[in-house]
Design a protein around this motif. Sequence first.
Motif, mmCIF file in Angstrom:
data_model
loop_
_atom_site.group_PDB
_atom_site.id
_atom_site.type_symbol
_atom_site.label_atom_id
_atom_site.label_comp_id
_atom_site.label_asym_id
_atom_site.label_seq_id
_atom_site.Cartn_x
_atom_site.Cartn_y
_atom_site.Cartn_z
ATOM 1 N N VAL A 1 -8.222 21.167 -17.476
ATOM 2 C CA VAL A 1 -9.552 20.712 -17.896
ATOM 3 C C VAL A 1 -10.529 21.882 -17.932
ATOM 4 N N GLU B 1 -9.827 24.337 -20.872
ATOM 5 C CA GLU B 1 -9.664 23.713 -22.197
ATOM 6 C C GLU B 1 -10.205 24.589 -23.311
ATOM 7 N N ARG C 1 -7.805 27.292 -24.765
ATOM 8 C CA ARG C 1 -6.490 26.951 -25.338
ATOM 9 C C ARG C 1 -6.451 27.306 -26.807
#
Length: 198
Positions: free
Chosen positions: A192, A195, A198
Amino acid sequence: MGADDLHASLDQADLDQADLDQADDHIVAGRAADGDVAAFAVLVRRYTPMMRAYTRRILNSSTDVDDIVQEAFVTAWQRLPELADPGKVKSWLMRVASRKAVDRIRASRPQVSVDHIEHPAPEHASPPRVTETRARVDALSDALQRLADPERECWVLRELGGYSYHEIAEEMDVSVSTVRGLLARARKHIIVRMEEWR
């Protein structure tokens, strides 16, 4: 002291050393914290191979491994009396070695004068890419710092130390199912928080 007394004393010393070699970490680290050099030598023999492998993994090279492990043991000798639970000396030593390795990486970052740069930097070393990489590392570090201590220790032992679930359970004195839960929560938190990278 007669010859018989001397032999008896030496035999007792040999026996004590053999007992010390077989003793658990809590006893050995406790004696080392009290200044027992022989006990500290047992810790050095016991954990040098693991610390070398762990440090090599962090550095991705073997050049400075022995120096870093030696520095870690010097620091450990000085700070061992501060260790709250001598039974956790293994993970504590790994953390000391990890910090020393990270410090070495930071200290060895090349300092390049911009006056001597004539060719464009390769893509992976371009300023935007370097900045992005540093920001990603900082974000991961921040994500790890926000984890609860057991989750962070579990993640570090698994992802950086390469420990098996059973080894982590033994090290942290918890069940394997607890290790799985801690790792799942740590990984979810990191996914999380990371994120945007990514």
